[in-house]
Design a protein around this motif. Structure first.
Motif, PDB file in Angstrom:
ATOM      1  N   GLY A 160     -47.259  26.032  47.390  1.00 45.93           N
ATOM      2  CA  GLY A 160     -48.275  27.063  47.578  1.00 45.93           C
ATOM      3  C   GLY A 160     -47.903  28.195  48.503  1.00 45.93           C
ATOM      4  N   THR A 161     -46.609  28.356  48.817  1.00 47.46           N
ATOM      5  CA  THR A 161     -46.209  29.439  49.716  1.00 47.46           C
ATOM      6  C   THR A 161     -45.653  30.652  48.974  1.00 47.46           C
ATOM      7  OG1 THR A 161     -44.009  28.459  50.022  1.00 47.46           O
ATOM      8  CG2 THR A 161     -45.735  27.832  51.603  1.00 47.46           C
ATOM      9  N   ALA A 162     -45.507  30.545  47.653  1.00 48.19           N
ATOM     10  CA  ALA A 162     -45.033  31.676  46.849  1.00 48.19           C
ATOM     11  C   ALA A 162     -45.654  31.585  45.460  1.00 48.19           C
ATOM     12  CB  ALA A 162     -43.513  31.670  46.749  1.00 48.19           C
ATOM     13  N   ASP A 163     -45.795  32.758  44.828  1.00 46.43           N
ATOM     14  CA  ASP A 163     -46.319  32.819  43.467  1.00 46.43           C
ATOM     15  C   ASP A 163     -45.217  33.033  42.436  1.00 46.43           C
ATOM     16  OD1 ASP A 163     -49.126  32.688  44.292  1.00 46.43           O
ATOM     17  OD2 ASP A 163     -48.762  34.690  45.112  1.00 46.43           O
ATOM     18  N   ALA A 206     -42.522  30.072  38.388  1.00 42.41           N
ATOM     19  CA  ALA A 206     -43.915  30.396  38.698  1.00 42.41           C
ATOM     20  C   ALA A 206     -44.806  29.383  37.992  1.00 42.41           C
ATOM     21  CB  ALA A 206     -44.255  31.811  38.248  1.00 42.41           C
ATOM     22  N   ARG A 207     -46.109  29.535  38.199  1.00 38.97           N
ATOM     23  CA  ARG A 207     -47.061  28.724  37.447  1.00 38.97           C
ATOM     24  C   ARG A 207     -47.274  29.346  36.063  1.00 38.97           C
ATOM     25  NH1 ARG A 207     -48.707  27.479  42.618  1.00 38.97           N
ATOM     26  NH2 ARG A 207     -49.388  25.310  42.898  1.00 38.97           N
ATOM     27  N   ALA A 253     -49.907  29.356  34.031  1.00 39.53           N
ATOM     28  CA  ALA A 253     -51.161  30.096  33.861  1.00 39.53           C
ATOM     29  C   ALA A 253     -51.075  31.472  34.512  1.00 39.53           C
ATOM     30  CB  ALA A 253     -52.329  29.303  34.439  1.00 39.53           C
ATOM     31  N   ASP A 254     -50.418  31.558  35.654  1.00 37.20           N
ATOM     32  CA  ASP A 254     -50.274  32.847  36.326  1.00 37.20           C
ATOM     33  C   ASP A 254     -49.445  33.808  35.481  1.00 37.20           C
ATOM     34  OD1 ASP A 254     -51.740  31.890  38.428  1.00 37.20           O
ATOM     35  OD2 ASP A 254     -50.029  31.554  39.761  1.00 37.20           O
ATOM     36  N   LEU A 255     -48.345  33.309  34.929  1.00 35.22           N
ATOM     37  CA  LEU A 255     -47.496  34.167  34.112  1.00 35.22           C
ATOM     38  C   LEU A 255     -48.242  34.665  32.875  1.00 35.22           C
ATOM     39  CD1 LEU A 255     -44.139  32.192  34.305  1.00 35.22           C
ATOM     40  CD2 LEU A 255     -44.649  34.391  35.383  1.00 35.22           C
ATOM     41  N   LEU A 256     -49.002  33.799  32.242  1.00 30.49           N
ATOM     42  CA  LEU A 256     -49.758  34.208  31.062  1.00 30.49           C
ATOM     43  C   LEU A 256     -50.802  35.258  31.413  1.00 30.49           C
ATOM     44  CD1 LEU A 256     -50.234  30.761  29.286  1.00 30.49           C
ATOM     45  CD2 LEU A 256     -48.760  32.649  28.551  1.00 30.49           C
ATOM     46  N   SER A 257     -51.343  35.183  32.623  1.00 25.85           N
ATOM     47  CA  SER A 257     -52.380  36.136  33.031  1.00 25.85           C
ATOM     48  C   SER A 257     -51.839  37.553  33.184  1.00 25.85           C
ATOM     49  CB  SER A 257     -53.019  35.697  34.354  1.00 25.85           C
ATOM     50  OG  SER A 257     -52.157  35.950  35.462  1.00 25.85           O
ATOM     51  N   LEU A 258     -50.521  37.702  33.286  1.00 26.22           N
ATOM     52  CA  LEU A 258     -49.929  39.027  33.448  1.00 26.22           C
ATOM     53  C   LEU A 258     -49.980  39.846  32.161  1.00 26.22           C
ATOM     54  CD1 LEU A 258     -46.743  38.231  35.599  1.00 26.22           C
ATOM     55  CD2 LEU A 258     -48.935  39.169  36.387  1.00 26.22           C
ATOM     56  N   GLY A 259     -50.155  39.202  31.019  1.00 26.49           N
ATOM     57  CA  GLY A 259     -50.195  39.930  29.759  1.00 26.49           C
ATOM     58  C   GLY A 259     -48.888  40.641  29.452  1.00 26.49           C
ATOM     59  N   LEU A 260     -47.783  39.956  29.584  1.00 24.20           N
ATOM     60  CA  LEU A 260     -46.469  40.564  29.385  1.00 24.20           C
ATOM     61  C   LEU A 260     -46.289  41.004  27.933  1.00 24.20           C
ATOM     62  CD1 LEU A 260     -44.411  38.015  31.501  1.00 24.20           C
ATOM     63  CD2 LEU A 260     -45.240  40.279  32.198  1.00 24.20           C
ATOM     64  N   GLU A 261     -45.778  42.234  27.741  1.00 26.72           N
ATOM     65  CA  GLU A 261     -45.687  42.815  26.408  1.00 26.72           C
ATOM     66  C   GLU A 261     -44.271  43.155  25.979  1.00 26.72           C
ATOM     67  OE1 GLU A 261     -48.231  46.194  26.584  1.00 26.72           O
ATOM     68  OE2 GLU A 261     -50.078  45.014  26.524  1.00 26.72           O
ATOM     69  N   PHE A 276     -45.969  24.181  35.769  1.00 27.14           N
ATOM     70  CA  PHE A 276     -44.919  25.020  36.339  1.00 27.14           C
ATOM     71  C   PHE A 276     -43.866  25.339  35.284  1.00 27.14           C
ATOM     72  CE2 PHE A 276     -46.627  22.346  39.727  1.00 27.14           C
ATOM     73  CZ  PHE A 276     -47.018  23.313  40.655  1.00 27.14           C
ATOM     74  N   VAL A 277     -43.383  26.588  35.302  1.00 29.07           N
ATOM     75  CA  VAL A 277     -42.397  27.051  34.334  1.00 29.07           C
ATOM     76  C   VAL A 277     -41.256  27.746  35.068  1.00 29.07           C
ATOM     77  CG1 VAL A 277     -41.960  28.607  32.392  1.00 29.07           C
ATOM     78  CG2 VAL A 277     -44.088  27.315  32.487  1.00 29.07           C
ATOM     79  N   ALA A 278     -40.054  27.466  34.611  1.00 27.38           N
ATOM     80  CA  ALA A 278     -38.875  28.153  35.135  1.00 27.38           C
ATOM     81  C   ALA A 278     -38.135  28.795  33.968  1.00 27.38           C
ATOM     82  CB  ALA A 278     -37.958  27.181  35.872  1.00 27.38           C
ATOM     83  N   PHE A 279     -37.373  29.828  34.283  1.00 28.72           N
ATOM     84  CA  PHE A 279     -36.527  30.492  33.297  1.00 28.72           C
ATOM     85  C   PHE A 279     -35.085  30.416  33.773  1.00 28.72           C
ATOM     86  CE2 PHE A 279     -40.681  32.360  32.924  1.00 28.72           C
ATOM     87  CZ  PHE A 279     -40.863  32.586  31.571  1.00 28.72           C
TER      88      PHE A 279
END
Length: 240
Positions: A102-105, A150-151, A153-161, A77-80
């Motif tokens: 598990g109720t929010a992404d 968010a998680r 792995a989920d954030l990394l999957s977004l491919g943020l540029e 889990f990661v927070a900003f």
């Protein structure tokens, strides 16, 4: 700290005055990753002396610093959070709870300004942006604030540029297009320590608006491999 439950990414540019309070408010099990973005006031040395993991990102820009912290994180889990004292890290467990159960992404901290914390020009720009995002995506968003969770792995999957001020918006838009469950939680927003690099000046706010406008234009051109299941309201991002 080893075995942290949550990694907290803290973009930092000359925040020596706020760091002691910010890091003292970090909850147990939360590891501070201070991403120094070219400080000249010794913020990096101070953060390290106070027990934070320090990452250096030479490319200037909020997105560059935030993403460097995300890449350095190792927890599930990661927070900003901002590093200027305007947001209280002690509030992070509340934001993480819906992600962990598990109720929010993606959980966004919706800022509730205290007196003197938010210049009028920045508040107006934020209201207009939130209105446009509600119209385009159908998400119940009122603030695109910097505190979020968010998680990893989920954030990394977004491919943020984006590596500038458009990073938070890119994260939100791509999450919405992928049908993430996005929720908001109110968080107090206090006057920051020191001078703001963005919302404290009209020029900084205009720069942020320009970066976010570029993200809106880019996302309209985005083509995902599979757009089935994307809400019609979100597809408007492509069509307007």
């Amino acid at each position: 700290m080893t075995g942290a439950v949550v990694d907290v990414v803290l973009p930092c540019l000359n925040e020596r005055g706020a760091l002691p309070w910010v890091l003292s408010r970090m909850p147990d099990g939360y590891r501070a990753i201070v991403v120094d973005n070219g400080s000249t006031d010794g913020s990096d040395e101070l953060a390290a002396s106070l027990g934070a993991v320090v990452v250096r990102e030479d490319r200037r820009g909020f997105g560059a610093a935030a993403h460097a912290g995300l890449l350095a994180a190792t927890s599930e889990f990661v927070a900003f959070c901002d590093c200027d004292g305007s947001l209280d890290p002690a509030r992070l467990p509340g934001l993480l709870a819906p992600v962990m159960d598990g109720t929010a992404d993606l959980v966004l901290g919706s800022r509730r300004p205290q007196r003197g914390s938010w210049p009028l020009h920045a508040r107006v720009a934020n209201v207009l942006l939130a209105w446009r995002l509600r119209r385009l995506t159908g998400e119940r968003v009122t603030d695109l604030g910097p505190m979020r969770a968010a998680r990893r792995a989920d954030l990394l999957s977004l491919g943020l540029e984006d590596r500038r001020s458009g990073y938070p918006l890119e994260m939100f838009l791509k999450a919405s297009l992928r049908n993430w469950r996005i929720v908001e939680m109110p968080v107090p927003y206090a006057p920051r320590t020191g001078k703001s690099k963005v919302t404290g000046t009209v020029r900084g706010t205009l720069t942020a608006v320009r970066d976010m406008s570029a993200q809106l234009r880019q996302l309209r051109r985005l083509r995902l491999p599979d757009v089935s299941g994307i809400p019609t309201s979100a597809k408007n991002l492509y069509e307007e």
